[in-house]
Design an enzyme around this catalytic site. Structure first.
Site, PDB file in Angstrom:
ATOM      1  N   LYS A 183       0.447  -1.163  -0.618  1.00 20.70           N
ATOM      2  CA  LYS A 183       0.256   0.134  -0.069  1.00 20.70           C
ATOM      3  C   LYS A 183       0.712   1.288   0.202  1.00 20.70           C
ATOM      4  CE  LYS A 183      -2.179  -0.634   3.808  1.00 20.70           C
ATOM      5  NZ  LYS A 183      -1.462  -1.614   4.547  1.00 20.70           N
TER       6      LYS A 183
ATOM      7  N   ARG B 272      -8.530   1.988  10.575  1.00 25.75           N
ATOM      8  CA  ARG B 272      -8.370   0.598  10.411  1.00 25.75           C
ATOM      9  C   ARG B 272      -9.463  -0.226  11.643  1.00 25.75           C
ATOM     10  NH1 ARG B 272      -2.469   1.448   9.595  1.00 25.75           N
ATOM     11  NH2 ARG B 272      -1.472  -0.285  10.010  1.00 25.75           N
TER      12      ARG B 272
ATOM     13  N   ARG C  21      12.350  -4.630   4.574  1.00 27.79           N
ATOM     14  CA  ARG C  21      12.113  -3.074   4.517  1.00 27.79           C
ATOM     15  C   ARG C  21      13.085  -2.568   4.773  1.00 27.79           C
ATOM     16  NH1 ARG C  21       6.205  -2.057   4.983  1.00 27.79           N
ATOM     17  NH2 ARG C  21       6.131  -1.724   7.088  1.00 27.79           N
TER      18      ARG C  21
ATOM     19  N   ARG D 226      11.533   0.071   9.995  1.00 27.55           N
ATOM     20  CA  ARG D 226      11.345   0.626  11.071  1.00 27.55           C
ATOM     21  C   ARG D 226      11.432  -0.487  12.101  1.00 27.55           C
ATOM     22  NH1 ARG D 226       5.779   0.953   8.743  1.00 27.55           N
ATOM     23  NH2 ARG D 226       5.026  -0.111  10.117  1.00 27.55           N
TER      24      ARG D 226
ATOM     25  N   ARG E 294       0.802  -7.627  14.028  1.00 27.29           N
ATOM     26  CA  ARG E 294       1.183  -6.864  13.266  1.00 27.29           C
ATOM     27  C   ARG E 294      -0.664  -7.330  12.806  1.00 27.29           C
ATOM     28  NH1 ARG E 294       5.224  -3.903  11.090  1.00 27.29           N
ATOM     29  NH2 ARG E 294       4.188  -2.829   9.004  1.00 27.29           N
TER      30      ARG E 294
HETATM   31  P1  AMP Z   1       2.265   1.149   9.411  1.00 27.08           P
HETATM   32  O1  AMP Z   1       3.135   2.050   9.490  1.00 27.08           O
HETATM   33  O2  AMP Z   1       0.417   1.613   8.598  1.00 27.08           O
HETATM   34  O3  AMP Z   1       2.378  -0.414   9.815  1.00 27.08           O
HETATM   35  O4  AMP Z   1       1.842   1.502  11.156  1.00 27.08           O
HETATM   36  C1  AMP Z   1       2.310   1.213  11.622  1.00 27.08           C
HETATM   37  C2  AMP Z   1       1.937   1.486  13.159  1.00 27.08           C
HETATM   38  O5  AMP Z   1       1.263   2.615  13.211  1.00 27.08           O
HETATM   39  C3  AMP Z   1       0.390   0.261  13.476  1.00 27.08           C
HETATM   40  O6  AMP Z   1       1.380  -1.151  13.577  1.00 27.08           O
HETATM   41  C4  AMP Z   1      -0.004   0.817  14.890  1.00 27.08           C
HETATM   42  O7  AMP Z   1       0.264   0.805  16.078  1.00 27.08           O
HETATM   43  C5  AMP Z   1      -0.390   2.482  14.266  1.00 27.08           C
HETATM   44  N1  AMP Z   1      -1.559   3.168  13.792  1.00 27.08           N
HETATM   45  C6  AMP Z   1      -0.986   3.231  12.465  1.00 27.08           C
HETATM   46  N2  AMP Z   1      -2.279   3.459  11.556  1.00 27.08           N
HETATM   47  C7  AMP Z   1      -3.891   3.553  12.796  1.00 27.08           C
HETATM   48  C8  AMP Z   1      -4.825   2.883  13.141  1.00 27.08           C
HETATM   49  N3  AMP Z   1      -5.764   3.786  12.017  1.00 27.08           N
HETATM   50  N4  AMP Z   1      -5.487   3.062  14.330  1.00 27.08           N
HETATM   51  C9  AMP Z   1      -4.360   1.989  15.407  1.00 27.08           C
HETATM   52  N5  AMP Z   1      -3.667   2.517  15.359  1.00 27.08           N
HETATM   53  C10 AMP Z   1      -2.660   3.211  14.441  1.00 27.08           C
END
Ligand code: AMP
Length: 232
Positions: A15, A90, A132, A175, A186
């Site tokens: 994405k 989410r 990554r 990350r 996750r």
């Molecule tokens: P991502 O970069 O999208 O993989 O997000 C990394 C982490 O940020 C996730 O594993 C969640 O802990 C937190 N996170 C990102 N977006 C959300 C969301 N919409 N609601 C809650 N936690 C989020």
């Protein structure tokens, strides 16, 4: 027509790569909740500290934190003609909150609202995540290993043992939540909390399914076709 695009898919489904490309081509702001939260953590804010506790465990950050961040961001001027939501909503609770935000920011504005679901088998995704690397400056995403069907559009520069972004020469970073243990958590969070949104948005006829197990160009071609299509 205001373009309101929502992206849903498991971690590592591509994405991020695709939304960055779409945002550049269509000049739509790319709103990535994970990146916004990581910026809060880096700034040392109280919100960042609270978010970090959950992110480290692969869990969702409390809704009041993310929904407030998103609401404020979507009210900014650059979102007037549309935006790309990458990582929000989410959960069903967040989808409800987003409905309210849409009511507040859109009123009678004509919108083209679409949900792009990145459909991909889970098997190679953990490997993708642990390999990554990201440019901390421009957000470009790289992968150290080419996995089934991936064709990375550009390679990082290698100097000694370190890797650098070919656009901005910044050293690439990994990350903290891209470890095997957190990645597994996750996935669990994704399947229990986020995936049910596909059903919700399918009932509203908003979902465009993207076969995300193809190479980057092929996925992007599917995405563009879906973006250009009237209706879903
Ligand atoms: P991502 O970069 O999208 O993989 O997000 C990394 C982490 O940020 C996730 O594993 C969640 O802990 C937190 N996170 C990102 N977006 C959300 C969301 N919409 N609601 C809650 N936690 C989020």
């Amino acid at each position: 027509m205001k373009r309101e695009y929502i992206f849903i898919g498991p971690p590592g489904s591509g994405k991020g790569t695709q939304t960055i490309m779409l945002s550049r081509e269509y000049k739509l702001p790319h709103i990535d909740t994970g990146a916004l939260l990581r910026a809060e953590i880096a700034s040392g804010s109280e919100i960042g500290e609270r978010a970090n506790e959950r992110i480290k465990k692969g869990q969702l950050v409390p809704i009041e934190i993310v929904s407030e961040i998103i609401k404020n961001r979507l009210k900014e001027k650059d979102c007037e003609n549309g935006f790309i939501l990458d990582g929000y909503p989410r959960s069903l609770e967040q989808a409800k909150a987003l409905d309210k935000i849409f009511e507040e920011i859109d009123g009678t504005t004509q919108t083209d609202r679409k949900v792009f679901y990145f459909d991909i088998a889970e098997d190679s995704l953990i490997e993708r995540l642990v390999n990554r690397r990201t440019c901390p400056k421009c957000g470009e995403i790289f992968n150290l290993k080419t996995i089934k069907g991936d064709t990375p559009p550009l390679k990082p520069l290698k100097r000694g043992d370190s890797l650098f972004c070919p656009h901005c020469e910044a050293e690439l970073t990994q990350r903290k939540d891209d470890t095997e243990e957190v990645a597994k958590a996750r996935f669990e969070t994704y399947f229990s909390e986020t995936h049910p949104l596909i059903d919700l948005y399918s009932k509203r006829n908003l979902v465009c399914t993207i076969q995300a197990d193809k190479d980057i160009k092929t996925v992007y071609a599917q995405l563009k076709k879906a973006v250009e299509k009237n209706g879903n």
